[in-house]
Scaffold this active site. Structure first.
Site, PDB file in Angstrom:
ATOM      1  N   ARG A  37       0.803  -1.216   0.000  1.00 36.86           N
ATOM      2  CA  ARG A  37       0.000   0.000   0.000  1.00 36.86           C
ATOM      3  C   ARG A  37       0.838   1.269   0.000  1.00 36.86           C
ATOM      4  O   ARG A  37       0.679   2.130  -0.860  1.00 36.86           O
ATOM      5  CB  ARG A  37      -0.937   0.025   1.209  1.00 36.86           C
ATOM      6  CG  ARG A  37      -1.944   1.161   1.140  1.00 36.86           C
ATOM      7  CD  ARG A  37      -2.786   1.260   2.396  1.00 36.86           C
ATOM      8  NE  ARG A  37      -3.461   0.006   2.712  1.00 36.86           N
ATOM      9  CZ  ARG A  37      -4.187  -0.182   3.809  1.00 36.86           C
ATOM     10  NH1 ARG A  37      -4.296   0.792   4.696  1.00 36.86           N
ATOM     11  NH2 ARG A  37      -4.765  -1.348   4.027  1.00 36.86           N
ATOM     12  N   HIS A  83      -7.936  -4.185  -7.408  1.00 34.63           N
ATOM     13  CA  HIS A  83      -7.738  -3.366  -6.214  1.00 34.63           C
ATOM     14  C   HIS A  83      -9.066  -3.141  -5.482  1.00 34.63           C
ATOM     15  O   HIS A  83      -9.704  -2.095  -5.628  1.00 34.63           O
ATOM     16  CB  HIS A  83      -7.127  -2.017  -6.635  1.00 34.63           C
ATOM     17  CG  HIS A  83      -6.501  -1.243  -5.518  1.00 34.63           C
ATOM     18  ND1 HIS A  83      -5.292  -1.583  -4.948  1.00 34.63           N
ATOM     19  CD2 HIS A  83      -6.914  -0.149  -4.856  1.00 34.63           C
ATOM     20  CE1 HIS A  83      -4.986  -0.721  -3.997  1.00 34.63           C
ATOM     21  NE2 HIS A  83      -5.958   0.172  -3.922  1.00 34.63           N
ATOM     22  N   TYR A 127     -18.036  11.953 -15.126  1.00 41.70           N
ATOM     23  CA  TYR A 127     -17.936  13.082 -16.053  1.00 41.70           C
ATOM     24  C   TYR A 127     -16.568  13.172 -16.746  1.00 41.70           C
ATOM     25  O   TYR A 127     -16.436  13.872 -17.734  1.00 41.70           O
ATOM     26  CB  TYR A 127     -18.176  14.405 -15.315  1.00 41.70           C
ATOM     27  CG  TYR A 127     -19.545  14.511 -14.690  1.00 41.70           C
ATOM     28  CD1 TYR A 127     -20.695  14.434 -15.483  1.00 41.70           C
ATOM     29  CD2 TYR A 127     -19.700  14.700 -13.327  1.00 41.70           C
ATOM     30  CE1 TYR A 127     -21.959  14.530 -14.913  1.00 41.70           C
ATOM     31  CE2 TYR A 127     -20.953  14.806 -12.746  1.00 41.70           C
ATOM     32  CZ  TYR A 127     -22.087  14.718 -13.539  1.00 41.70           C
ATOM     33  OH  TYR A 127     -23.320  14.814 -12.986  1.00 41.70           O
TER      34      TYR A 127
END
Length: 751
Positions: A37, A83, A127
């Site tokens: 991570r 993930h 968007y």
């Protein structure tokens, strides 16, 4: 006594030692955080989330010259396949890789609102659209050619790369940051052109020193520009140890305005500073009156950053204004360096600059070898097939007969023409229409070409020097694409030395003007405008008269020596004006009624003074050590009644002699080295005179002689050869003053 074993309980419940369970689980969590991570891999410079995003985009075939795809689709595929940690975290990471103000060499080409340097968030993932950049394509170059290892994804449905081939030195070029359990990483971005120069040098000189590498990589290159004001020694130490920091300042320039005014325009701000919050913070400091030199701030930014800073007055020095802003705002920040990365994808550790560069090169060698071996296998397979095609072409009629009439044509072909299984399958899979194109010349041409490539690959795999030559060539290609001559590759962050200015904000607001300090006999003080020479027309209160006049400037500090041995400090700008008689000096300083002001003079930093009492005791004191910060003053000369502190004179640079005179008109000249240098005390005896008081002293150079001024303002000088009569040792009484010496027993003004 040994502990009793923990036995399984009823209903299949197994008791567990809580301490051991917590230790084991926390260790697993810590290792998982560190490796999967928070810390980047030194080879491709990526953390798992970034690597998985890029790989998911690679699987979606989002090439740099292809079309864009909705980020929602990219995030969904990344989360579903590789993930499983939440779409918002993935989208935040994806958006950052597309921000040219956050990433030096963006890995994602974004279309839509991906946020801005003001700190505004990107638009929602539904968007925005994205595709990979050429830099990301460089990182994944050769991914399909067995260049890196793959591992199963979280649910073992798919495979994902452990690391990317990374033909681009991404770790240092784009930097990284992350916080794990018990460790963190923070690496600034650098210029790719400079990195390639250092890599090429390291290939030729594997034992290159940090000093040599830093000549080629002078420091970070931040996407937002700015100016690095760190010393070379500090930068060297940071890169040598892998830990340190860099001071980054905003870039600014002065713009002239009308009527002698000016304004400061900030064109680049430090890395990771949000412009809107910066402006807001400076405005708050302005409201809180913590920036007295600044009049106003405006944000006139459009495509380029343009912050306009207006000074309080035209008299404000622009350098002082900016130094005050650097001190109190985020126009200057310190970016930490902590090159804590994963070596070989598994071992966390802090690496030096050389180690990071070398491990990337080693990774590229491994990628080259694996890609070459992969290509070699493909070539060997194709050559085997071509050999089979050649047999089929030369024996086409027999091949057709066997295929048409034999029950097991594959086995018959293998036995009849001594073919391998691969060759037999290739012949059987041929379409009839291809037979007409199977010309011997074409087959042999391809065979020769592949044979030549095979020989080259075998030579490459057998020679370490050839491998380094190939790596060097690849690095040169990268350097050419990211050259400083290109818009993307040019260096954005510059270097400068921070000016050593002591920022006194109050003094900086004061306009420098000449004044004349007037101190009366009864302790009234005032400041006349200008340097006044004719003081005969000055008006005083009845029974009062002039005691001393000092020429100064409004920006000066004035030092007052009191008869009790204390030194007081007054700001020249705070003195009452010349109209009227002024104000009592005792309103400005805490001076006892039974003591008076003995001398007044302008403070000069780094100067030394000789201070003495009427009792004949004194010492040399650095002037910087007698400046008082409060109205109570600073005790410098210790005196006991009836003695008083009366004498304070400058010690010129290079002076080596002292002349002392007492009211019995005895003068003594001795070496300056006989007088101690102190910051406070009684001092040593300068002149011993029974029943007499020491009135004045003068420090001078032997080669220049002793000079004094009489009441009429005339100057006299006695050369060293004529002073023999008065030369002696400290603490003697001396001899009668020279003929013509003033009746006041004073050498005249000393400041």
């Amino acid at each position: 006594m040994s502990e009793k074993p923990i036995l399984p309980g009823p209903d299949g419940i197994e008791p567990v030692n809580l301490k051991e369970a917590l230790e084991e689980r926390y260790l697993k969590y810590a290792l998982s955080t560190i490796m999967h991570r928070a810390l980047p891999d030194v080879r491709d410079g990526l953390k798992p989330v970034h690597r998985r995003i890029l790989y998911a985009m690679h699987q979606l075939r989002l090439s740099p010259d292809g079309g864009f795809l909705k980020c929602a689709k990219i995030v969904g595929d990344t989360m579903g396949d590789y993930h499983p940690h939440g779409n918002q975290a993935i989208y935040d990471a994806l958006a950052r890789l597309a921000q040219d103000f956050a990433v030096r060499y963006p890995l994602i080409d974004g279309q839509g609102n991906f946020g801005n340097i003001d700190g505004d968030n990107p638009a929602a993932e539904r968007y925005t659209e994205a595709r990979i950049t050429n830099t990301a394509a460089d990182l994944m170059e050769g991914l399909e050619e067995d260049t890196v290892d793959f591992r199963a994804n979280y649910d073992e449905r798919k495979q994902e790369p452990v690391v990317l081939p990374a033909a681009f030195p991404n770790l240092l070029a784009n930097g990284a940051s992350g916080i794990a359990v018990g460790m963190a990483t923070n690496i600034p971005p650098h210029n790719a052109d400079e990195l390639c120069v250092a890599l090429l040098h390291l290939i030729k000189h594997p034992n290159a020193s940090i000093e040599k590498l830093v000549e080629m990589i002078p420091g970070p290159d931040f996407p937002t520009g700015g100016v690095i004001v760190e010393t070379r020694e500090s930068i060297l130490e940071s890169y040598r140890t892998g830990r340190g920091s860099f001071r980054i300042r905003a870039k600014w320039e002065k713009e002239e305005a009308g009527r002698g005014g000016y304004q400061i325009v900030v064109t680049e701000i430090p890395y990771q500073v949000q412009k809107a919050k910066l402006v807001e913070r400076i405005a708050e400091l302005l409201t809180e009156k913590k920036l007295p030199l600044l009049g106003d701030i405006r944000d006139e930014s459009a495509e380029e950053i343009r912050l306009v800073l207006e000074p309080k007055t035209r008299a404000v020095d622009p350098l002082l204004l900016m130094e005050s802003l650097f001190r109190y705002s985020e126009l200057e920040v310190r970016f930490g360096l902590n090159m804590n990365v994963l070596s070989a994808g598994q071992i966390p550790g802090v690496l030096s600059l050389r180690d990071v560069l070398w491990q990337w090169l080693e990774h590229r060698v491994e990628v080259l070898v694996r890609r070459s071996q992969y290509r070699l296998k493909k070539i060997e397979h194709r050559l085997e097939v071509l050999d089979g095609y050649l047999v089929a072409y030369l024996n086409i009629d027999e091949v057709i007969r066997i295929v048409r009439h034999e029950d097991n044509p594959k086995a018959k072909l293998m036995s009849r023409f001594k073919l391998s299984e691969v060759q037999a399958d290739a012949i059987l899979n041929l379409r009839l229409k291809s037979l007409s194109k199977l010309e011997e010349i074409e087959i042999r041409a391809e065979h020769d070409k592949l044979s030549e490539e095979k020989r080259n690959l075998e030579e490459l795999l057998a020679s370490e020097s050839l491998q380094w030559e190939r790596i060097s060539s690849e690095v040169k290609d990268v350097r050419e694409r990211y050259s400083k001559a290109t818009a993307l590759g040019r260096r954005r962050t510059s270097f400068a030395d921070a000016p050593e200015i002591d920022v006194d904000l109050d003094a900086a607001l004061i306009e420098k003007e000449p004044i004349t300090l007037i101190l009366s006999d009864k302790g009234w003080v005032r400041a006349l405008k200008g340097h006044v020479d004719d003081l005969s027309k000055l008006d005083f209160k009845q029974g009062d008269k002039l005691k001393t006049a000092v020429k100064a400037h409004t920006t000066d500090k004035l030092l007052l020596l009191a008869t009790n041995g204390k030194v007081f400090t007054l700001e020249a700008s705070q003195l009452p004006g010349g109209r009227g008689h002024g104000e009592p000096v005792r309103l400005m300083i805490d001076l006892e009624e039974n003591h008076d002001i003995a001398a007044a003079f302008v403070y000069q930093p780094s100067r030394k003074l000789l201070i003495a009492s009427t009792g004949g005791y004194g010492f040399v004191v650095p002037e910087d050590d007698i400046v008082a910060s409060t109205r109570k003053g600073k005790q410098v000369l210790n005196v006991s009644e009836p003695d008083e502190a009366r004498i304070i004179v400058p010690v010129p640079h290079g002076a080596d002699r002292v002349a002392v005179i007492s009211d019995n008109r005895k003068m003594l000249v001795f070496k300056l080295e006989e007088v101690n240098e102190m910051t406070r005390g009684k001092g040593v005896i300068l002149q011993r005179s029974k029943g007499a008081s020491v009135l004045d002293a003068r420090v001078f150079k032997r080669g220049e002689g002793l000079t004094w001024t009489d009441a009429a303002g005339r100057t006299f000088t006695l050369q060293w050869a004529d002073l023999k009569e008065w030369v002696g040792q400290r603490a003697q009484s001396g001899a009668t003053v020279p003929k013509g010496f003033p009746r006041s027993n004073s050498f005249g003004p000393s400041f």
